[in-house]
Design an enzyme around this catalytic site. Structure first.
Site, PDB file in Angstrom:
ATOM      1  N   GLY A 115       0.820  -1.205   0.000  1.00 48.80           N
ATOM      2  CA  GLY A 115       0.000   0.000   0.000  1.00 48.80           C
ATOM      3  C   GLY A 115       0.849   1.248   0.000  1.00 48.80           C
ATOM      4  O   GLY A 115       2.066   1.188  -0.205  1.00 48.80           O
ATOM      5  N   ASN A 116       0.206   2.391   0.200  1.00 55.69           N
ATOM      6  CA  ASN A 116       0.957   3.655   0.270  1.00 55.69           C
ATOM      7  C   ASN A 116       0.292   4.568   1.295  1.00 55.69           C
ATOM      8  O   ASN A 116      -0.752   4.235   1.860  1.00 55.69           O
ATOM      9  CB  ASN A 116       1.038   4.299  -1.117  1.00 55.69           C
ATOM     10  CG  ASN A 116      -0.313   4.659  -1.676  1.00 55.69           C
ATOM     11  OD1 ASN A 116      -1.008   5.525  -1.153  1.00 55.69           O
ATOM     12  ND2 ASN A 116      -0.717   3.970  -2.733  1.00 55.69           N
ATOM     13  N   ARG A 117       0.912   5.720   1.547  1.00 53.66           N
ATOM     14  CA  ARG A 117       0.480   6.577   2.647  1.00 53.66           C
ATOM     15  C   ARG A 117      -0.587   7.604   2.276  1.00 53.66           C
ATOM     16  O   ARG A 117      -0.835   8.524   3.034  1.00 53.66           O
ATOM     17  CB  ARG A 117       1.685   7.332   3.228  1.00 53.66           C
ATOM     18  CG  ARG A 117       2.672   6.420   3.916  1.00 53.66           C
ATOM     19  CD  ARG A 117       3.698   7.250   4.659  1.00 53.66           C
ATOM     20  NE  ARG A 117       4.819   6.443   5.083  1.00 53.66           N
ATOM     21  CZ  ARG A 117       4.792   5.646   6.154  1.00 53.66           C
ATOM     22  NH1 ARG A 117       3.719   5.570   6.906  1.00 53.66           N
ATOM     23  NH2 ARG A 117       5.866   4.939   6.458  1.00 53.66           N
TER      24      ARG A 117
END
Ligand code: CTP
Ligand code: CA
Length: 242
Positions: free
Chosen positions: A33-35
């Site tokens: 995932g990412n932020r």
């Protein structure tokens, strides 16, 4: 709502906003995932609603709720986001790609939980590239007959840090050209800047920019900045009218 209020500047327009970060599964319990928090996308959707638009909101993983009043589609992966965007784009006036799309996904997804093994054969993850959804939307539009091409306005985002070989603005201009979109919202990022923050600084780049005039920049909360971006979109749509 005030029944005597004038219709907003985007009354009668359909705006599709993508928001949040995609999640690319490794197995039933794990993902890459990412932020991205989804805050900027949510603020853009609210600003478009306030301007009177019909808003389709395509949400990947978000830390904040989707705004009330949007037509919501939830997605998980980049490939799901791609399907949702292509379905929505054909009858949208504006496409705003605020989502953080994973550039890569694991080449295979295990149907069962990946377990540690006693023989020490630890797994290796091979990544494959995801399609560039924004660039595809631009390409799709260019195939349509003149006058029927939709969305009339395609807006991309870029978060850049700059490095030894180019500064943030150079990278932004290169990305605008590469993607072929009509407007690029450029964010300057550092480790503590932008992601999950309520305040942000953006520069708006367009293919018509003159090299000698500095492009407009705005600093403020994500809500302030979203209103500026929607204001610019209103202007661009007006200018594009026959
Ligand atoms: N984007 C997209 N599909 C992808 C990757 C990005 O549609 N597979 C969109 C994003 O939603 C954003 C814009 O493209 O509007 C720019 O994303 P960014 O990650 O900055 O661009 P990339 O082309 O992936 O370049 P980089 O190698 O710098 O990450
Ligand atoms: Ca990327």
């Amino acid at each position: 709502e005030d029944p005597a209020a004038l219709p907003g500047p985007l009354h009668g327009k359909t705006v599709t906003v993508t928001a949040g970060g995609t999640r690319e599964p490794l197995d039933p319990v794990r993902f890459l995932g990412n932020r991205s928090s989804g805050k900027q996308g949510a603020a853009l959707a609210r600003a478009a609603l306030d301007a009177g638009a019909r808003v389709r909101f395509i949400a990947a993983h978000m830390d904040v709720p989707a705004p009330d009043g949007v037509e919501l589609t939830r997605v998980e992966t980049a490939l799901e986001l791609r399907e949702a965007v292509h379905a929505a784009a054909v009858d949208s006036d504006v496409l705003i790609m605020a989502a953080a799309v994973a550039d890569f996904r694991p080449d295979t997804q295990s149907n069962t939980k990946i377990k540690k093994r006693d023989d020490g054969a630890d797994p290796v993850i091979t990544l494959v590239r995801n399609p560039d959804i924004l660039a595809e939307a631009v390409q799709q539009r260019s195939k349509a007959a003149a006058g029927t091409a939709r969305p009339a306005l395609i807006v991309g985002f870029a978060a850049e840090t700059g490095d030894g070989s180019a500064d943030v603005l150079d990278y932004g201009r290169q990305k605008l050209k590469r993607k072929g979109c009509d407007l690029l919202v450029l964010n300057r990022v550092g480790t503590s800047l932008v992601f999950g923050q309520d305040s942000t600084e953006v520069t708006l780049l367009s293919p018509q920019d003159s090299e000698s005039v500095p492009p407009p920049s705005y600093t403020g909360t994500k809500t302030d900045v979203a209103q500026r971006i929607i204001g610019r979109i209103e202007q661009e749509l007006e200018a594009a009218l026959p």
